[in-house]
Design a protein around this motif. Structure first.
Motif, PDB file in Angstrom:
ATOM      1  N   ARG A 165      60.801  40.406 -19.129  1.00 39.19           N
ATOM      2  CA  ARG A 165      61.794  38.441 -18.950  1.00 39.19           C
ATOM      3  C   ARG A 165      60.758  37.972 -18.739  1.00 39.19           C
ATOM      4  NH1 ARG A 165      65.364  41.811 -14.299  1.00 39.19           N
ATOM      5  NH2 ARG A 165      63.706  43.524 -15.322  1.00 39.19           N
ATOM      6  N   VAL A 166      62.288  36.409 -19.280  1.00 41.24           N
ATOM      7  CA  VAL A 166      61.819  34.993 -19.140  1.00 41.24           C
ATOM      8  C   VAL A 166      62.672  34.392 -18.684  1.00 41.24           C
ATOM      9  CG1 VAL A 166      62.157  35.155 -21.923  1.00 41.24           C
ATOM     10  CG2 VAL A 166      60.636  34.255 -20.278  1.00 41.24           C
ATOM     11  N   GLU A 167      62.527  33.491 -17.790  1.00 48.07           N
ATOM     12  CA  GLU A 167      62.893  32.291 -17.633  1.00 48.07           C
ATOM     13  C   GLU A 167      62.884  30.997 -18.416  1.00 48.07           C
ATOM     14  OE1 GLU A 167      65.012  29.833 -13.921  1.00 48.07           O
ATOM     15  OE2 GLU A 167      63.271  30.529 -13.670  1.00 48.07           O
ATOM     16  N   PRO A 168      63.350  31.355 -19.685  1.00 47.28           N
ATOM     17  CA  PRO A 168      63.288  29.538 -20.593  1.00 47.28           C
ATOM     18  C   PRO A 168      64.476  27.940 -19.810  1.00 47.28           C
ATOM     19  CG  PRO A 168      64.754  31.085 -21.827  1.00 47.28           C
ATOM     20  CD  PRO A 168      64.669  31.450 -20.380  1.00 47.28           C
ATOM     21  N   ARG A 169      63.928  27.613 -20.531  1.00 45.66           N
ATOM     22  CA  ARG A 169      64.741  25.900 -20.312  1.00 45.66           C
ATOM     23  C   ARG A 169      64.736  25.307 -21.211  1.00 45.66           C
ATOM     24  NH1 ARG A 169      64.843  23.330 -14.519  1.00 45.66           N
ATOM     25  NH2 ARG A 169      62.840  22.323 -15.514  1.00 45.66           N
ATOM     26  N   PHE A 170      65.771  24.695 -21.807  1.00 45.51           N
ATOM     27  CA  PHE A 170      65.638  23.035 -23.023  1.00 45.51           C
ATOM     28  C   PHE A 170      66.091  22.383 -22.522  1.00 45.51           C
ATOM     29  CE2 PHE A 170      67.449  22.332 -27.560  1.00 45.51           C
ATOM     30  CZ  PHE A 170      66.504  21.726 -27.634  1.00 45.51           C
ATOM     31  N   ASP A 171      65.350  21.343 -22.868  1.00 41.99           N
ATOM     32  CA  ASP A 171      65.503  20.160 -22.333  1.00 41.99           C
ATOM     33  C   ASP A 171      66.022  19.192 -23.322  1.00 41.99           C
ATOM     34  OD1 ASP A 171      65.512  17.183 -21.946  1.00 41.99           O
ATOM     35  OD2 ASP A 171      64.687  16.901 -20.427  1.00 41.99           O
ATOM     36  N   LYS A 172      67.237  19.609 -23.959  1.00 42.31           N
ATOM     37  CA  LYS A 172      68.023  18.805 -25.515  1.00 42.31           C
ATOM     38  C   LYS A 172      67.031  17.014 -25.434  1.00 42.31           C
ATOM     39  CE  LYS A 172      72.055  20.866 -25.228  1.00 42.31           C
ATOM     40  NZ  LYS A 172      73.524  20.692 -25.808  1.00 42.31           N
ATOM     41  N   LYS A 173      67.163  16.126 -24.357  1.00 36.04           N
ATOM     42  CA  LYS A 173      66.551  15.202 -24.121  1.00 36.04           C
ATOM     43  C   LYS A 173      64.678  15.061 -24.774  1.00 36.04           C
ATOM     44  CE  LYS A 173      69.619  12.396 -21.128  1.00 36.04           C
ATOM     45  NZ  LYS A 173      69.757  11.973 -19.988  1.00 36.04           N
ATOM     46  N   SER A 174      64.226  15.651 -24.525  1.00 36.20           N
ATOM     47  CA  SER A 174      62.855  15.591 -24.803  1.00 36.20           C
ATOM     48  C   SER A 174      62.301  16.548 -25.983  1.00 36.20           C
ATOM     49  CB  SER A 174      61.741  16.094 -23.407  1.00 36.20           C
ATOM     50  OG  SER A 174      62.272  17.255 -22.963  1.00 36.20           O
ATOM     51  N   LYS A 175      64.067  17.495 -26.626  1.00 39.46           N
ATOM     52  CA  LYS A 175      63.448  18.330 -27.566  1.00 39.46           C
ATOM     53  C   LYS A 175      61.907  19.494 -26.774  1.00 39.46           C
ATOM     54  CE  LYS A 175      65.512  16.582 -30.848  1.00 39.46           C
ATOM     55  NZ  LYS A 175      66.742  17.367 -30.930  1.00 39.46           N
ATOM     56  N   THR A 176      62.550  19.982 -25.434  1.00 40.32           N
ATOM     57  CA  THR A 176      61.480  20.524 -25.422  1.00 40.32           C
ATOM     58  C   THR A 176      61.430  22.155 -24.438  1.00 40.32           C
ATOM     59  OG1 THR A 176      59.929  18.819 -24.720  1.00 40.32           O
ATOM     60  CG2 THR A 176      58.907  20.878 -23.659  1.00 40.32           C
ATOM     61  N   LEU A 177      61.011  23.311 -25.206  1.00 38.79           N
ATOM     62  CA  LEU A 177      61.700  24.634 -23.803  1.00 38.79           C
ATOM     63  C   LEU A 177      60.054  25.090 -23.916  1.00 38.79           C
ATOM     64  CD1 LEU A 177      63.410  26.820 -24.629  1.00 38.79           C
ATOM     65  CD2 LEU A 177      62.029  27.381 -26.333  1.00 38.79           C
ATOM     66  N   GLU A 178      60.464  24.504 -22.323  1.00 36.49           N
ATOM     67  CA  GLU A 178      60.137  25.023 -20.624  1.00 36.49           C
ATOM     68  C   GLU A 178      60.396  26.407 -20.769  1.00 36.49           C
ATOM     69  OE1 GLU A 178      59.284  22.625 -17.334  1.00 36.49           O
ATOM     70  OE2 GLU A 178      61.650  22.277 -17.992  1.00 36.49           O
ATOM     71  N   VAL A 179      58.727  26.915 -20.061  1.00 35.55           N
ATOM     72  CA  VAL A 179      59.084  27.958 -19.303  1.00 35.55           C
ATOM     73  C   VAL A 179      58.706  28.423 -17.798  1.00 35.55           C
ATOM     74  CG1 VAL A 179      58.167  30.808 -19.518  1.00 35.55           C
ATOM     75  CG2 VAL A 179      58.344  30.032 -20.934  1.00 35.55           C
ATOM     76  N   LEU A 180      59.848  28.745 -17.360  1.00 35.81           N
ATOM     77  CA  LEU A 180      59.659  28.760 -15.899  1.00 35.81           C
ATOM     78  C   LEU A 180      59.345  29.959 -14.900  1.00 35.81           C
ATOM     79  CD1 LEU A 180      63.641  26.728 -15.198  1.00 35.81           C
ATOM     80  CD2 LEU A 180      61.428  25.828 -15.733  1.00 35.81           C
ATOM     81  N   GLY A 181      58.877  30.740 -15.998  1.00 32.60           N
ATOM     82  CA  GLY A 181      58.530  32.157 -15.310  1.00 32.60           C
ATOM     83  C   GLY A 181      58.953  33.159 -16.713  1.00 32.60           C
ATOM     84  N   ALA A 182      57.911  34.274 -15.995  1.00 35.64           N
ATOM     85  CA  ALA A 182      57.804  35.659 -17.340  1.00 35.64           C
ATOM     86  C   ALA A 182      57.057  36.744 -16.281  1.00 35.64           C
ATOM     87  CB  ALA A 182      57.175  35.858 -18.312  1.00 35.64           C
ATOM     88  N   TRP A 183      58.215  37.876 -16.676  1.00 36.24           N
ATOM     89  CA  TRP A 183      57.675  38.996 -15.772  1.00 36.24           C
ATOM     90  C   TRP A 183      58.090  40.112 -17.099  1.00 36.24           C
ATOM     91  CZ3 TRP A 183      61.447  35.093 -14.830  1.00 36.24           C
ATOM     92  CH2 TRP A 183      61.451  34.473 -13.673  1.00 36.24           C
ATOM     93  N   GLY A 184      56.827  41.260 -16.144  1.00 31.99           N
ATOM     94  CA  GLY A 184      57.180  42.265 -16.844  1.00 31.99           C
ATOM     95  C   GLY A 184      55.462  42.252 -18.306  1.00 31.99           C
ATOM     96  N   ASP A 185      55.878  43.085 -19.424  1.00 28.67           N
ATOM     97  CA  ASP A 185      55.193  43.049 -20.091  1.00 28.67           C
ATOM     98  C   ASP A 185      55.508  41.358 -21.157  1.00 28.67           C
ATOM     99  OD1 ASP A 185      54.224  43.357 -23.078  1.00 28.67           O
ATOM    100  OD2 ASP A 185      54.696  45.369 -23.137  1.00 28.67           O
ATOM    101  N   THR A 186      54.905  40.475 -21.033  1.00 26.28           N
ATOM    102  CA  THR A 186      55.075  39.393 -21.887  1.00 26.28           C
ATOM    103  C   THR A 186      54.163  39.295 -23.497  1.00 26.28           C
ATOM    104  OG1 THR A 186      53.625  37.526 -20.409  1.00 26.28           O
ATOM    105  CG2 THR A 186      56.066  38.503 -20.002  1.00 26.28           C
ATOM    106  N   SER A 187      53.223  40.273 -23.700  1.00 29.04           N
ATOM    107  CA  SER A 187      52.710  40.167 -24.828  1.00 29.04           C
ATOM    108  C   SER A 187      52.580  39.778 -25.528  1.00 29.04           C
ATOM    109  CB  SER A 187      51.724  41.436 -24.553  1.00 29.04           C
ATOM    110  OG  SER A 187      52.291  42.386 -25.781  1.00 29.04           O
ATOM    111  N   ARG A 188      54.130  39.887 -26.468  1.00 23.90           N
ATOM    112  CA  ARG A 188      54.895  38.987 -27.582  1.00 23.90           C
ATOM    113  C   ARG A 188      56.026  38.079 -27.399  1.00 23.90           C
ATOM    114  NH1 ARG A 188      56.731  43.785 -31.693  1.00 23.90           N
ATOM    115  NH2 ARG A 188      56.936  41.865 -32.574  1.00 23.90           N
ATOM    116  N   LEU A 189      56.058  37.610 -26.105  1.00 23.50           N
ATOM    117  CA  LEU A 189      56.638  36.776 -25.824  1.00 23.50           C
ATOM    118  C   LEU A 189      56.157  35.098 -26.375  1.00 23.50           C
ATOM    119  CD1 LEU A 189      59.158  35.801 -23.921  1.00 23.50           C
ATOM    120  CD2 LEU A 189      57.193  34.716 -21.709  1.00 23.50           C
ATOM    121  N   ASP A 190      55.253  34.573 -27.237  1.00 24.20           N
ATOM    122  CA  ASP A 190      55.348  33.551 -27.746  1.00 24.20           C
ATOM    123  C   ASP A 190      55.683  34.283 -28.403  1.00 24.20           C
ATOM    124  OD1 ASP A 190      53.402  32.557 -25.690  1.00 24.20           O
ATOM    125  OD2 ASP A 190      51.841  33.049 -26.526  1.00 24.20           O
ATOM    126  N   GLU A 191      56.169  35.298 -29.063  1.00 22.93           N
ATOM    127  CA  GLU A 191      56.193  35.209 -31.292  1.00 22.93           C
ATOM    128  C   GLU A 191      58.043  34.598 -31.049  1.00 22.93           C
ATOM    129  OE1 GLU A 191      57.451  38.750 -33.730  1.00 22.93           O
ATOM    130  OE2 GLU A 191      55.267  39.226 -32.434  1.00 22.93           O
TER     131      GLU A 191
END
Length: 361
Positions: A319-345
């Protein structure tokens, strides 16, 4: 949803899903009982999470409905559910199907295919007639106390519609009180009640606000379907879209369900995704305990505010906790858990869909 055999050739289907709840007597078809691994593959394939989805309209028709929610930490849930299946697509297509071609419609916090309108009208009719639940009795009392207010809203829509909620006066007979969803004004509450009863319809959106008009001017004419028939058909369609269901015998596969290897595909799921909407079923099928913690105090959260499960093939792996900032057009990750080996994809594809300039880990 559970299924119990009452006798040779007959059974009783007990179900509860949003506004679809009750008991329907059906013929036992001898649905195939499958092992957990096959059940998991069937569920993912039936939900079009195997990459087989081909377009927005066909996907909504297949799923039966899309849940709406105002929280859009990443994107509105109806858009995320479609993205999980289609990959990058044009979100304006959903608006076109809703407000231009009217092949979809909005009712009671869901988007439905217009073909479902006869069945949904049966649900609307039940809302008008039922006194079974406390909410039904409260609604009846609210309308009795506010007959003049109701007439005013319908008259204004008849004369001047389509209208936004803020274009209507609050003429409630009862004192205004702060409400979690409607604030201190009772206009939103009256509109919701009339909407659920099928007297008014959502006919558009302006800056996220719903535009209202009389239902008779928006919905097409349809046949009248008996309540029991509508319940049975909606339950059957939900079973088909899910592919499998739990019973005392185990995991039962829908007769039209197809098994097969699920492609090696990774995506993220909205908290409102129909694959995981039933949390107990999700835990039993995927051995994955998932809860939405938006309304849990921060100090008591196990994971985060708006956490998305990671689906890889036919497994929920993390699981992952992403947050999208519309003003800066930035997708950031606040946390990730478990098998994240393919999360970047998965995040790369999500960032492309959102038009994010960068994804930060």
């Amino acid at each position: 949803m559970d299924f119990r055999v009452l006798g040779p050739g007959r059974g009783r289907l007990t179900f509860a899903s949003g506004d679809v709840e009750g008991v329907v007597h059906v013929a036992v078809r001898g649905d195939r009982v499958v092992e957990p691994d096959e059940a998991r593959r069937i569920a993912v394939r039936a939900q079009l999470l195997d990459g087989s989805a081909t377009g927005v309209l066909d996907t909504v028709r297949h799923l039966g409905r899309l849940q709406l929610d105002p929280i859009a930490t990443v994107a509105p849930p109806q858009q995320l559910v479609l993205w999980s299946r289609l990959g990058s697509y044009d979100p304006s297509e959903l608006d076109r199907l809703l407000w231009e071609t009217r092949e979809l419609f909005e009712w009671n916090a869901y988007i439905w295919p217009i073909e479902e309108l006869p069945l949904v009208r049966a649900l609307m009719r039940r809302r008008r007639l039922s006194t079974r639940y406390a909410r039904d009795r409260w609604t009846r009392d609210f309308l009795d106390e506010n007959r003049a207010f109701r007439r005013y809203v319908l008259r204004e829509l008849d004369r001047n519609g389509p209208l936004l909620s803020r274009q209507l006066e609050d003429r409630a007979a009862t004192p205004s009180r702060d409400h979690r969803w409607y604030g201190s004004r009772r206009v939103g509450l009256m509109l919701m009640v009339l909407h659920q009863r099928g007297q008014i319809a959502v006919v558009g959106r302006r800056g996220g606000e719903r535009v209202w008009d009389l239902a008779e001017r928006w919905y097409p004419e349809t046949e009248t379907v008996p309540m029991r028939t509508a319940e049975g058909q909606l339950a059957e369609r939900r079973f088909r879209a899910q592919g499998i269901r739990r019973s005392a015998a185990g995991w039962e596969a829908h007769p039209e369900a197809r098994d097969g290897v699920v492609p090696d595909r990774v995506t993220l799921l909205s908290p409102f995704d129909p694959l995981i909407h039933d949390r107990d079923r999700t835990e039993a099928l995927f051995d994955f305990r998932y809860r939405l913690e938006m309304y849990v105090p921060k100090a008591k959260r196990e994971y985060g505010y708006y956490v998305l499960p990671i689906l890889a093939g036919d497994r929920l792996v993390g699981r992952v906790e992403p947050r999208f900032d519309k003003k800066s057009k930035t997708l950031e990750v606040l946390g990730a858990w478990g098998d994240t080996s393919r999360l970047d994809e998965a995040l790369h594809e999500l960032a492309r869909f959102l038009g994010a300039d960068q994804a930060q880990g």
